[in-house]
Design an enzyme around this catalytic site. Structure first.
Site, PDB file in Angstrom:
ATOM      1  N   GLY A  46       0.815  -1.208   0.000  1.00  0.00           N
ATOM      2  CA  GLY A  46       0.000   0.000   0.000  1.00  0.00           C
ATOM      3  C   GLY A  46       0.849   1.259   0.000  1.00  0.00           C
ATOM      4  N   GLN A  51       3.135   9.768   1.285  1.00  0.00           N
ATOM      5  CA  GLN A  51       4.377   9.029   1.005  1.00  0.00           C
ATOM      6  C   GLN A  51       4.996   9.387  -0.339  1.00  0.00           C
ATOM      7  OE1 GLN A  51       2.604   5.034   2.074  1.00  0.00           O
ATOM      8  NE2 GLN A  51       4.699   4.759   2.782  1.00  0.00           N
ATOM      9  N   CYS A  93       6.841  -0.748   6.455  1.00  0.00           N
ATOM     10  CA  CYS A  93       6.361   0.420   5.722  1.00  0.00           C
ATOM     11  C   CYS A  93       7.413   0.826   4.695  1.00  0.00           C
ATOM     12  CB  CYS A  93       6.116   1.563   6.702  1.00  0.00           C
ATOM     13  SG  CYS A  93       5.575   3.081   5.908  1.00  0.00           S
ATOM     14  N   LEU A  94       6.964   1.185   3.502  1.00  0.00           N
ATOM     15  CA  LEU A  94       7.907   1.590   2.452  1.00  0.00           C
ATOM     16  C   LEU A  94       8.701   2.823   2.865  1.00  0.00           C
ATOM     17  CD1 LEU A  94       5.625   1.105  -0.679  1.00  0.00           C
ATOM     18  CD2 LEU A  94       7.420  -0.422   0.145  1.00  0.00           C
ATOM     19  N   HIS A 135      -3.296   0.796   8.176  1.00  0.00           N
ATOM     20  CA  HIS A 135      -1.954   1.377   8.023  1.00  0.00           C
ATOM     21  C   HIS A 135      -2.009   2.604   7.100  1.00  0.00           C
ATOM     22  CE1 HIS A 135       2.578   0.726   7.531  1.00  0.00           C
ATOM     23  NE2 HIS A 135       2.306   1.604   6.574  1.00  0.00           N
ATOM     24  N   GLU A 136      -2.762   2.484   5.993  1.00  0.00           N
ATOM     25  CA  GLU A 136      -2.838   3.603   5.038  1.00  0.00           C
ATOM     26  C   GLU A 136      -3.655   4.772   5.595  1.00  0.00           C
ATOM     27  OE1 GLU A 136      -0.639   3.449   2.905  1.00  0.00           O
ATOM     28  OE2 GLU A 136      -0.330   1.289   3.058  1.00  0.00           O
ATOM     29  N   HIS A 139      -1.460   6.736   7.788  1.00  0.00           N
ATOM     30  CA  HIS A 139      -0.561   7.626   7.035  1.00  0.00           C
ATOM     31  C   HIS A 139      -1.239   8.967   6.757  1.00  0.00           C
ATOM     32  CE1 HIS A 139       3.179   5.692   6.088  1.00  0.00           C
ATOM     33  NE2 HIS A 139       2.611   4.597   5.617  1.00  0.00           N
TER      34      HIS A 139
HETATM   35 NI    NI Z   1       3.440   2.708   5.253  1.00  0.00          NI
END
Ligand code: NI
Length: 168
Positions: A46, A51, A93-94, A135-136, A139
């Site tokens: 995601g 991000q 997480c990216l 999670h998204e 963010h």
């Molecule tokens: Ni993330």
């Protein structure tokens, strides 16, 4: 389509509360398609607006890594409608590459938002999909998964987080 620059831990935009999208126009559609392209290029699950440097309430989820569903999720102005039960699972997480920690979250959720046509969508998710949705949404509210860890655990990660922050 283009691959966008990924913002990492330490970038202040990740701490910003993303703004509601008022008009779903060409710009938003382009952002969504670029976010999907970016996500695909990294092989992540995601990605949220902040991000990629856009503090707008939009996220994308690639379901192929979750349940094999080819159609990705693109959700605009998402709201959490319902959540229940609890699960502990390793999360990453990216924006914090290389860091994986157990996080406690709900096990089942219902999320509501708009699709790219401006139509209201309701998505129910369990397990990994539930985790990805939460999670998204986090963010978009400036929250990172490490915020869910204990103070001690976060302290232990301090050095590695600093490194990520210094290597933007
Ligand atoms: Ni993330």
């Amino acid at each position: 389509m283009a691959v966008l620059k990924l913002r990492k831990y330490g970038d202040p935009i990740l701490r910003r509360k993303a703004e509601e999208i008022r008009v779903i126009d060409e710009e938003v559609r382009k952002l969504a398609s670029n976010m999907l392209e970016t996500l695909k290029s990294i092989g992540g699950i995601g990605l949220a607006g902040n991000q990629v440097g856009e503090a707008k309430r939009i996220f994308v989820i690639d379901r192929t890594h979750i349940d094999g569903e080819e159609m990705p999720i693109v959700l605009i102005n998402p709201d959490l409608v319902e959540s229940s039960d609890e699960q502990v699972f390793e999360e990453g997480c990216l924006s914090a590459p290389g860091i994986y920690e157990d996080v406690t979250r709900a096990r089942k959720v219902k999320v509501r938002g708009l699709n790219l046509k401006g139509k209201t969508m309701e998505i129910e998710g369990e397990g990994l999909l539930c985790r990805a949705l939460l999670h998204e949404i986090d963010h978009l509210n400036g929250i990172l998964f490490i915020d869910h860890l204990s103070t001690i655990k976060r302290k232990l990660l301090g050095k590695r987080l600093r490194k990520i922050s210094e290597n933007q």
